[in-house]
Design an enzyme around this catalytic site. Structure first.
Site, PDB file in Angstrom:
ATOM      1  N   GLU A 149       2.676   9.262   0.733  1.00 50.55           N
ATOM      2  CA  GLU A 149       2.418   8.822  -0.640  1.00 50.55           C
ATOM      3  C   GLU A 149       0.936   8.944  -0.996  1.00 50.55           C
ATOM      4  O   GLU A 149       0.576   9.257  -2.120  1.00 50.55           O
ATOM      5  CB  GLU A 149       2.853   7.353  -0.803  1.00 50.55           C
ATOM      6  CG  GLU A 149       2.886   6.863  -2.245  1.00 50.55           C
ATOM      7  CD  GLU A 149       1.593   6.228  -2.729  1.00 50.55           C
ATOM      8  OE1 GLU A 149       1.508   5.939  -3.929  1.00 50.55           O
ATOM      9  OE2 GLU A 149       0.638   6.034  -1.933  1.00 50.55           O
ATOM     10  N   GLU A 150       0.078   8.678  -0.012  1.00 45.89           N
ATOM     11  CA  GLU A 150      -1.348   8.527  -0.314  1.00 45.89           C
ATOM     12  C   GLU A 150      -2.084   9.794  -0.744  1.00 45.89           C
ATOM     13  O   GLU A 150      -2.868   9.741  -1.685  1.00 45.89           O
ATOM     14  CB  GLU A 150      -2.069   7.885   0.892  1.00 45.89           C
ATOM     15  CG  GLU A 150      -1.694   6.423   1.143  1.00 45.89           C
ATOM     16  CD  GLU A 150      -2.183   5.482   0.045  1.00 45.89           C
ATOM     17  OE1 GLU A 150      -2.836   5.952  -0.899  1.00 45.89           O
ATOM     18  OE2 GLU A 150      -1.895   4.281   0.118  1.00 45.89           O
ATOM     19  N   ASP A 176       2.589   5.601   5.260  1.00 44.35           N
ATOM     20  CA  ASP A 176       1.260   6.157   5.530  1.00 44.35           C
ATOM     21  C   ASP A 176       0.149   5.320   4.908  1.00 44.35           C
ATOM     22  O   ASP A 176       0.361   4.570   3.943  1.00 44.35           O
ATOM     23  CB  ASP A 176       1.172   7.613   5.051  1.00 44.35           C
ATOM     24  CG  ASP A 176       1.411   7.771   3.549  1.00 44.35           C
ATOM     25  OD1 ASP A 176       2.330   7.094   3.027  1.00 44.35           O
ATOM     26  OD2 ASP A 176       0.681   8.544   2.913  1.00 44.35           O
ATOM     27  N   ASP A 205       9.438  -0.669  -6.157  1.00 39.64           N
ATOM     28  CA  ASP A 205       8.370  -0.120  -5.318  1.00 39.64           C
ATOM     29  C   ASP A 205       7.111  -0.964  -5.509  1.00 39.64           C
ATOM     30  O   ASP A 205       7.086  -1.890  -6.315  1.00 39.64           O
ATOM     31  CB  ASP A 205       8.114   1.338  -5.745  1.00 39.64           C
ATOM     32  CG  ASP A 205       7.240   2.112  -4.757  1.00 39.64           C
ATOM     33  OD1 ASP A 205       6.958   1.604  -3.657  1.00 39.64           O
ATOM     34  OD2 ASP A 205       6.844   3.252  -5.093  1.00 39.64           O
ATOM     35  N   HIS A 214      -8.000   0.619   0.166  1.00 40.04           N
ATOM     36  CA  HIS A 214      -8.626   1.939   0.355  1.00 40.04           C
ATOM     37  C   HIS A 214     -10.111   1.798   0.697  1.00 40.04           C
ATOM     38  O   HIS A 214     -10.815   2.800   0.755  1.00 40.04           O
ATOM     39  CB  HIS A 214      -8.472   2.841  -0.868  1.00 40.04           C
ATOM     40  CG  HIS A 214      -7.067   3.312  -1.109  1.00 40.04           C
ATOM     41  ND1 HIS A 214      -6.762   4.481  -1.762  1.00 40.04           N
ATOM     42  CD2 HIS A 214      -5.873   2.777  -0.773  1.00 40.04           C
ATOM     43  CE1 HIS A 214      -5.456   4.634  -1.828  1.00 40.04           C
ATOM     44  NE2 HIS A 214      -4.889   3.593  -1.236  1.00 40.04           N
TER      45      HIS A 214
HETATM   46 ZN   LIG Z   1       0.344   2.466  -1.755  1.00 46.96          ZN
END
Ligand SMILES: [Zn+2]
Length: 490
Positions: free
Chosen positions: A190-191, A125, A218, A461
């Site tokens: 996750e976001e 995502d 990760d 972002h």
């Molecule tokens: Zn991320």
């Protein structure tokens, strides 16, 4: 006889001796490996094909399915179809399991069932975006003349995921076999930080099937210009633990009413005083073992002044902690639990004094402290008039073992792909899906093989998120080495 002078001489002598010891310690603190000593290993890769794939990946707008995007299901299904088409060998050899409808587990079997599997994470995502303010369409995947691929998710974190998939597909095409099992686990939420269907359910499924991991890797670590830390090289930081991430609501309840005849203090007045008190009274600073390890590892590679300070960090601890708190928000976050006021609530009309005023304090808890410690601190600081309630919380994670073989092999892989780089472990200050994987192993590492300028990092972002063809190719080289080093050796 005047006793002042002998005392002065003795004091000066002791200070001189201490300084001498500190200088000798600094001189003797030599690097274990020479920067750039490891040979650079490169596979023949098709850079244009990788660029095309990351471009196609960002064109599928897998915005997290929360709030106004809760019906964005089709994008995820399209993404799964695209993965199937683009990585046929992975889909041929690995067993695919769908978790909570949109998360994916790929399980590739290794030759040696005695070895615990390796686990590579990524999230599918991305955060929302609109074209406004973008130089190229935010989901256009446009490849520009200067060799950048534009689009939401190109850095966070489809670039990472595609590089990993390219690497594995490349190795499978060469009939590479692996000693240990490999799991690729791709969550889908996750976001947002408010939806936990992906990673926790993946872990639950793996636990139910008796799977334990040797290590997990990760996103989260980073590669940056070392000059910020006094290192004349690129610094690669591997996140070896993660701060706790909690939302704490502070609230005041007080008689309200019409705004024409306010009675002081109002709930809003008391609440804002409380918020201001929290900002002015941060929690005490502390060196965690991992933060110490970061600077212990970097010290031998630093320029003289930084080397002197970091080598003698225990002696200079109070001054160094003070320096960290004022140097930058990031260094401050390394040595203390932080409070960030993020949301405020009062009346629902402009002319109403509310009975309730509330603020959300997003809190990142340092390793070694717990949410109970933080709540006790806030209650003592704010007094009885302010209520303190925990809304959601994950405590800090354990610290991974940096003497573990997998950590060493990740370091080796970085050195084999990037020139002039110093690798160090560090405490990751934000949050990733990795925090849910501790039931499977304590050896959870975070590393993204991308050298990002501050300018490009600010696009994450934000507007004009992009990744370069070269960075994608290098990241793919890294994952090839990482897969071979960690999974193909017996
Ligand atoms: Zn991320």
């Amino acid at each position: 006889m005047n006793i002042f002078l002998p005392v002065l001489y003795i004091t000066l002598g002791l200070i001189g001796l201490l300084l001498l010891i500190m200088v000798i310690r600094t001189i003797c603190n030599k690097p274990k490996i020479k920067i750039g000593e490891t040979p650079i290993l490169r596979e023949d890769l098709d850079k244009e094909k990788i660029a095309k794939h990351i471009s196609e990946a960002v064109q599928i707008p897998t915005i997290s399915m929360v709030e106004e995007y809760k019906d964005n299901t089709q994008a995820f299904l399209n993404y799964h179809k695209w993965l199937e088409k683009t990585y046929p060998l992975l889909h041929k050899y690995a067993e695919k399991t769908l978790i909570a409808d949109y998360s994916l587990i790929y399980h590739l079997k290794g030759k040696n069932a005695e070895l615990k599997p390796a686990c590579f994470l990524a999230h599918q995502d991305v955060v929302p975006a609109t074209d406004e303010g973008w130089e190229e369409g935010c989901f256009s995947g446009k490849i520009t003349d200067d060799d950048y691929i534009y689009g939401r998710g190109s850095q966070d974190m489809k670039g990472h995921m595609i590089a990993l998939l390219e690497a594995l597909e490349h190795l499978l095409a060469k009939n590479q076999e692996f000693e240990r099992d490999i799991y690729l686990c791709f969550g889908h939420d996750e976001e947002p930080g408010t939806s936990f269907d992906g990673a926790p359910n993946i872990v639950k499924h793996l636990l139910e099937n008796g799977v334990e991991m040797e290590f997990v890797i990760d996103e989260g670590g980073t590669m940056l210009d070392g000059s910020l830390l006094g290192v004349p090289a690129t610094v690669a930081l591997i996140g070896a633990c993660e701060k706790g991430n909690c939302d704490i609501e502070i609230s005041v309840h007080k008689a309200g009413g019409h705004a024409s005849n306010p009675k002081r203090p109002t709930a809003v007045g008391l609440l804002t005083e409380a918020v201001s008190k929290i900002e002015k009274n941060p929690m005490p600073t502390r060196w965690t073992p991992m933060a110490k390890e970061t600077f212990k590892t970097l010290a031998p590679y630093c320029k003289p002044l930084f080397k002197f300070i970091f080598t003698n960090r225990d002696i200079m601890s109070p001054a160094l902690k003070k320096l960290f708190t004022v140097a930058a928000p990031m260094t401050n976050a390394l040595v203390r639990t932080t409070f960030a006021p993020t949301m405020l609530w009062g009346a629902t009309a402009r002319n109403v004094i509310p009975y309730d005023a509330k603020a959300n304090i997003n809190t990142r808890i340092l390793t070694g402290e717990t949410i109970d410690d933080v709540v006790a601190y806030l209650k003592k600081l704010l007094g009885k008039k302010i209520d303190v309630n925990v809304i959601a919380c994950t405590n800090p994670t354990p610290e991974a073992d940096i003497n573990h073989q997998a950590y060493k092999e990740i370091v080796q892989s970085i050195n084999e792909c990037f020139e002039n780089v110093v690798v160090a472990p560090y405490p990751f200050i934000a949050a990733t899906d990795a925090r849910f994987y501790y039931p499977l192993t304590n050896n959870v590492f975070r590393f993204g093989p991308f050298i990002n300028s501050i300018e490009d990092q600010n696009r994450i972002h934000g507007l004009n998120e992009r990744i370069s063809k070269n960075d994608m190719e290098k990241a793919t080289q890294f994952f090839i080495r990482c897969l071979l080093n960690t999974c193909a050796k017996n």
